[in-house]
Design an enzyme around this catalytic site. Structure first.
Site, PDB file in Angstrom:
ATOM      1  N   ARG A   1      15.337   6.317  10.530  1.00 13.60           N
ATOM      2  CA  ARG A   1      14.710   7.169  10.577  1.00 13.60           C
ATOM      3  C   ARG A   1      15.228   7.215  12.689  1.00 13.60           C
ATOM      4  NH1 ARG A   1       8.900   5.063   8.028  1.00 13.60           N
ATOM      5  NH2 ARG A   1       9.280   6.259   6.302  1.00 13.60           N
TER       6      ARG A   1
ATOM      7  N   ASN B   1      -8.174   1.244   4.910  1.00 11.77           N
ATOM      8  CA  ASN B   1      -8.278   1.644   5.882  1.00 11.77           C
ATOM      9  C   ASN B   1      -8.904   2.830   5.839  1.00 11.77           C
ATOM     10  OD1 ASN B   1      -6.368   2.016   9.154  1.00 11.77           O
ATOM     11  ND2 ASN B   1      -4.935   2.057   8.124  1.00 11.77           N
ATOM     12  N   ASP B   2     -10.051   3.483   6.956  1.00  9.33           N
ATOM     13  CA  ASP B   2     -10.423   4.587   7.018  1.00  9.33           C
ATOM     14  C   ASP B   2     -10.118   4.326   8.105  1.00  9.33           C
ATOM     15  OD1 ASP B   2     -12.535   6.274   7.523  1.00  9.33           O
ATOM     16  OD2 ASP B   2     -13.776   6.121   5.900  1.00  9.33           O
TER      17      ASP B   2
ATOM     18  N   GLY C   1       0.623  -1.136   0.470  1.00 15.80           N
ATOM     19  CA  GLY C   1      -0.121  -0.266  -0.052  1.00 15.80           C
ATOM     20  C   GLY C   1       0.719   1.418  -0.226  1.00 15.80           C
ATOM     21  N   PRO C   2       0.262   2.403  -0.225  1.00 15.64           N
ATOM     22  CA  PRO C   2       1.358   3.169  -0.481  1.00 15.64           C
ATOM     23  C   PRO C   2       1.451   4.282   0.818  1.00 15.64           C
ATOM     24  CG  PRO C   2      -1.411   4.150  -0.759  1.00 15.64           C
ATOM     25  CD  PRO C   2      -1.041   2.608  -0.460  1.00 15.64           C
ATOM     26  N   SER C   3       2.421   4.586   1.076  1.00 19.06           N
ATOM     27  CA  SER C   3       3.588   5.379   1.942  1.00 19.06           C
ATOM     28  C   SER C   3       2.389   5.864   2.889  1.00 19.06           C
ATOM     29  CB  SER C   3       4.669   5.983   1.828  1.00 19.06           C
ATOM     30  OG  SER C   3       5.616   6.622   2.407  1.00 19.06           O
ATOM     31  N   GLY C   4       2.227   5.639   4.452  1.00 21.65           N
ATOM     32  CA  GLY C   4       1.615   6.667   5.166  1.00 21.65           C
ATOM     33  C   GLY C   4       0.259   6.216   4.940  1.00 21.65           C
TER      34      GLY C   4
ATOM     35  N   ARG D   1       7.115  11.193  -2.386  1.00 23.54           N
ATOM     36  CA  ARG D   1       6.003   9.653  -2.174  1.00 23.54           C
ATOM     37  C   ARG D   1       4.288   9.646  -2.108  1.00 23.54           C
ATOM     38  NH1 ARG D   1       8.007   6.535   3.066  1.00 23.54           N
ATOM     39  NH2 ARG D   1      10.412   6.658   2.348  1.00 23.54           N
TER      40      ARG D   1
ATOM     41  N   GLY E   1       2.498  -0.437   8.625  1.00 21.95           N
ATOM     42  CA  GLY E   1       3.278  -0.597   9.972  1.00 21.95           C
ATOM     43  C   GLY E   1       2.377  -0.489  10.711  1.00 21.95           C
TER      44      GLY E   1
ATOM     45  N   ARG F   1       3.064  12.157  10.508  1.00 21.51           N
ATOM     46  CA  ARG F   1       3.884  10.800  11.646  1.00 21.51           C
ATOM     47  C   ARG F   1       5.229  11.360  11.589  1.00 21.51           C
ATOM     48  NH1 ARG F   1       5.194   5.636   7.828  1.00 21.51           N
ATOM     49  NH2 ARG F   1       6.142   7.185   6.483  1.00 21.51           N
TER      50      ARG F   1
ATOM     51  N   GLY G   1      -0.358   3.191   6.605  1.00 17.64           N
ATOM     52  CA  GLY G   1      -0.970   2.233   7.732  1.00 17.64           C
ATOM     53  C   GLY G   1      -0.462   0.962   8.083  1.00 17.64           C
TER      54      GLY G   1
HETATM   55  N1  LIG Z   1      10.245  -4.465  -3.626  1.00 17.03           N
HETATM   56  C1  LIG Z   1      10.189  -3.755  -1.466  1.00 17.03           C
HETATM   57  N2  LIG Z   1       9.685  -2.906  -0.938  1.00 17.03           N
HETATM   58  C2  LIG Z   1       9.688  -2.699   0.987  1.00 17.03           C
HETATM   59  C3  LIG Z   1      10.299  -3.288   1.258  1.00 17.03           C
HETATM   60  N3  LIG Z   1      10.477  -2.880   2.898  1.00 17.03           N
HETATM   61  C4  LIG Z   1       9.817  -2.143   2.290  1.00 17.03           C
HETATM   62  N4  LIG Z   1       8.939  -1.812   1.533  1.00 17.03           N
HETATM   63  C5  LIG Z   1       8.778  -0.600   0.545  1.00 17.03           C
HETATM   64  O1  LIG Z   1       8.914   0.196   0.996  1.00 17.03           O
HETATM   65  C6  LIG Z   1       8.612   1.728   0.345  1.00 17.03           C
HETATM   66  C7  LIG Z   1       9.135   2.638   1.809  1.00 17.03           C
HETATM   67  O2  LIG Z   1       8.805   1.793   2.826  1.00 17.03           O
HETATM   68  P1  LIG Z   1       9.382   2.932   4.359  1.00 17.03           P
HETATM   69  O3  LIG Z   1      10.617   3.798   3.463  1.00 17.03           O
HETATM   70  O4  LIG Z   1       9.822   2.326   5.425  1.00 17.03           O
HETATM   71  O5  LIG Z   1       8.214   4.159   3.907  1.00 17.03           O
HETATM   72  P2  LIG Z   1       6.776   3.927   5.034  1.00 17.03           P
HETATM   73  O6  LIG Z   1       6.307   2.658   3.618  1.00 17.03           O
HETATM   74  O7  LIG Z   1       6.409   5.241   4.677  1.00 17.03           O
HETATM   75  O8  LIG Z   1       6.586   3.697   6.650  1.00 17.03           O
HETATM   76  C8  LIG Z   1       6.722   0.925   1.907  1.00 17.03           C
HETATM   77  O9  LIG Z   1       5.837   0.612   0.511  1.00 17.03           O
HETATM   78  C9  LIG Z   1       6.989  -0.242   1.796  1.00 17.03           C
HETATM   79  O10 LIG Z   1       5.766  -1.390   1.721  1.00 17.03           O
HETATM   80  C10 LIG Z   1      11.595  -4.394   0.290  1.00 17.03           C
HETATM   81  O11 LIG Z   1      11.624  -5.651   1.487  1.00 17.03           O
HETATM   82  N5  LIG Z   1      11.147  -4.946  -0.511  1.00 17.03           N
HETATM   83  N1  LIG Z   2      -6.879   3.984   9.971  1.00 20.44           N
HETATM   84  C1  LIG Z   2      -6.197   5.536  10.962  1.00 20.44           C
HETATM   85  N2  LIG Z   2      -6.732   6.452  10.291  1.00 20.44           N
HETATM   86  C2  LIG Z   2      -5.755   7.504  10.927  1.00 20.44           C
HETATM   87  N3  LIG Z   2      -4.464   7.794  11.301  1.00 20.44           N
HETATM   88  C3  LIG Z   2      -3.985   6.563  10.966  1.00 20.44           C
HETATM   89  C4  LIG Z   2      -4.271   5.963  10.832  1.00 20.44           C
HETATM   90  N4  LIG Z   2      -3.700   4.394  10.161  1.00 20.44           N
HETATM   91  C5  LIG Z   2      -2.963   5.001  10.507  1.00 20.44           C
HETATM   92  N5  LIG Z   2      -2.637   5.822  10.764  1.00 20.44           N
HETATM   93  C6  LIG Z   2      -1.184   6.785  11.151  1.00 20.44           C
HETATM   94  O1  LIG Z   2      -0.993   7.617   9.863  1.00 20.44           O
HETATM   95  C7  LIG Z   2       0.730   7.518  10.053  1.00 20.44           C
HETATM   96  C8  LIG Z   2       1.443   6.911   9.122  1.00 20.44           C
HETATM   97  O2  LIG Z   2       0.918   5.383   9.516  1.00 20.44           O
HETATM   98  P1  LIG Z   2       2.395   3.831   9.093  1.00 20.44           P
HETATM   99  O3  LIG Z   2       1.786   3.008   9.742  1.00 20.44           O
HETATM  100  O4  LIG Z   2       3.081   4.687   9.161  1.00 20.44           O
HETATM  101  O5  LIG Z   2       1.725   4.156   7.077  1.00 20.44           O
HETATM  102  P2  LIG Z   2       2.614   3.245   6.439  1.00 20.44           P
HETATM  103  O6  LIG Z   2       3.546   1.952   6.855  1.00 20.44           O
HETATM  104  O7  LIG Z   2       1.996   2.552   5.628  1.00 20.44           O
HETATM  105  O8  LIG Z   2       3.542   3.494   5.884  1.00 20.44           O
HETATM  106  C9  LIG Z   2       1.021   7.400  11.007  1.00 20.44           C
HETATM  107  O9  LIG Z   2       1.122   7.992  11.931  1.00 20.44           O
HETATM  108  C10 LIG Z   2      -0.223   6.010  11.773  1.00 20.44           C
HETATM  109  O10 LIG Z   2      -0.225   6.592  13.685  1.00 20.44           O
END
Ligand SMILES: Nc1nc2c(ncn2[C@@H]2O[C@H](COP(=O)(O)OP(=O)(O)O)[C@@H](O)[C@H]2O)c(=O)[nH]1
Ligand SMILES: Nc1ncnc2c1ncn2[C@@H]1O[C@H](COP(=O)(O)OP(=O)(O)O)[C@@H](O)[C@H]1O
Length: 346
Positions: free
Chosen positions: A176, A303-304, A143-146, A280, A150, A269, A148
């Site tokens: 980070r 993820n609402d 799914g796209p960055s941010g 992103r 993680g 975040r 949820g």
């Molecule tokens: N292909 C691939 N993508 C990854 C891997 N680990 C993380 N990612 C993806 O890389 C993107 C960026 O991850 P990150 O820098 O942690 O940022 P975040 O998704 O905003 O928390 C996210 O879409 C992750 O799902 C991996 O091992 N392989």
């Molecule tokens: N359903 C939700 N509603 C509101 N905020 C959320 C929700 N899910 C995640 N968040 C918040 O959004 C931010 C990004 O989530 P994160 O899990 O880091 O995203 P990702 O791993 O996809 O990049 C975090 O601050 C998290 O607490």
């Protein structure tokens, strides 16, 4: 059922079914196809997994191939059968139902792609498991960055610590503030990671938001060795690579309620610079398009409300557990018949 054994035991299935000691002195089997003899090395008391070496008759040389995939654990004996000239079926003696059938891929599309990646002249083989739906089938979350991912994975790991294990990826991006090396990621130099990719140590890798990310085979094995279901947080390109690999997984895509909400979450975040956030968000559009309409994913979750989304994720995973219990019951009650059916249909 494909080809008869090229070189094995005189009446292998009968001998195996009777539980007799296999005849090979060194617990090795050899399968000849074309000019190559593939020797599967059984347990020598030292190694923990089955080994592979190849004798090339055209050059009269022994070759140690690049071996991809999770290697089968060593066993007391095994039987090898060539199927369709492109893979060897291995039946492990004395193994549990979910560990007794394996394939060594010799010339499948995946192996051919990997050979090309290794320059074309390197011998490459890949292990894959022969029983579908076992308890170790990984879960790929994209799914796209941010969005949820993680947050959802952390909740799952907290609630079910003995059931799920996180695949710790490698990345060339900087850590980070609260991220720990070896826990959130293996933070790596680009040149080191590129070398390891070339050496066949990665199940998949991709360039995401300007950095290299990848799942090492070891990262997945570590979780499987703990007897847990592996969770991969990877991007859509990585998910596609896993789909094309011999690894069977469940693919889940998490989507945001809107682009505005995605942007709000990314900013809230507070881990990225303005330029990184813009990048992103730009990439998110393409990721959403591919995630939703490519047919790559088995499940798409909005993820609402976080709690609602988490409950729906749990329903998917619980449903999978029920299928696994059903399959184990099937193997328990219909044992050998079911296993032989699998031999025919895989
Ligand atoms: N292909 C691939 N993508 C990854 C891997 N680990 C993380 N990612 C993806 O890389 C993107 C960026 O991850 P990150 O820098 O942690 O940022 P975040 O998704 O905003 O928390 C996210 O879409 C992750 O799902 C991996 O091992 N392989
Ligand atoms: N359903 C939700 N509603 C509101 N905020 C959320 C929700 N899910 C995640 N968040 C918040 O959004 C931010 C990004 O989530 P994160 O899990 O880091 O995203 P990702 O791993 O996809 O990049 C975090 O601050 C998290 O607490």
């Amino acid at each position: 059922m494909g080809e008869a054994p090229a070189f094995c035991y005189e009446n292998p299935l009968k001998e195996f079914a009777n539980g007799n000691t296999l005849k090979s002195k060194s617990a090795e089997t050899a399968i000849v196809t074309g000019s190559k003899k593939y020797v599967i090395e059984g347990s020598d008391g030292k190694s923990t997994s089955l080994g592979v070496r190849i004798y090339d008759e055209s050059t009269a040389q022994w070759v140690h191939p690049v071996v991809l995939g999770t290697k089968p654990r060593a066993c007391k004996g095994h039987l090898a059968v060539l199927l369709n000239e492109d893979r060897i079926l291995i039946i492990k003696k004395g193994a549990s139902p979910d560990d007794c059938l394996w394939f060594l891929e010799l010339d499948t599309q995946y192996v051919r792609d990997q050979k090309t990646m290794h320059g074309g002249n390197t011998e490459v083989v890949a292990w894959s498991k022969g029983v579908r739906g076992d308890a170790e089938m990984p879960i790929v979350i994209s799914g796209p960055s941010g969005v949820g991912k993680g947050t959802l994975i952390n909740k799952l790991m907290k609630e079910y610590p003995s059931m799920f294990g996180f695949s710790v990826s490698h990345t060339t991006r900087a850590p980070r503030v609260k991220e720990e090396d070896g826990v959130h990621y293996h933070f790596t130099e680009k040149s080191v990671m590129e070398k390891e990719i070339k050496d066949g140590k990665f199940l998949e890798y991709a360039s995401v938001h300007g950095n290299l990310y990848g799942t090492s085979i070891e990262a997945v094995e570590v979780v499987a060795d703990e007897g847990k279901r592996c969770i991969l947080d990877i991007d859509v390109q990585g998910a596609r690579s896993v789909r094309q690999s011999p690894v069977e997984a469940i693919f889940i895509f998490i989507r945001p309620p809107s682009m505005e909400e995605l942007e709000r979450r990314l900013r809230a975040r507070g881990t990225e610079t303005e330029a990184q956030i813009s990048k992103r968000l730009r990439n998110a559009e393409a990721e959403l398009e591919q995630g939703i309409s490519s047919g790559l994913f088995d499940h798409i979750l909005y993820n609402d409300e976080l709690e609602d989304c988490y409950q729906r994720l749990k329903v998917i995973l619980l449903f999978l557990c029920l299928i696994i219990i059903f399959q184990l019951c099937h193997v328990y009650f219909f044992g050998s018949v079911k296993l032989m059916n699998n031999l025919v249909t895989v």
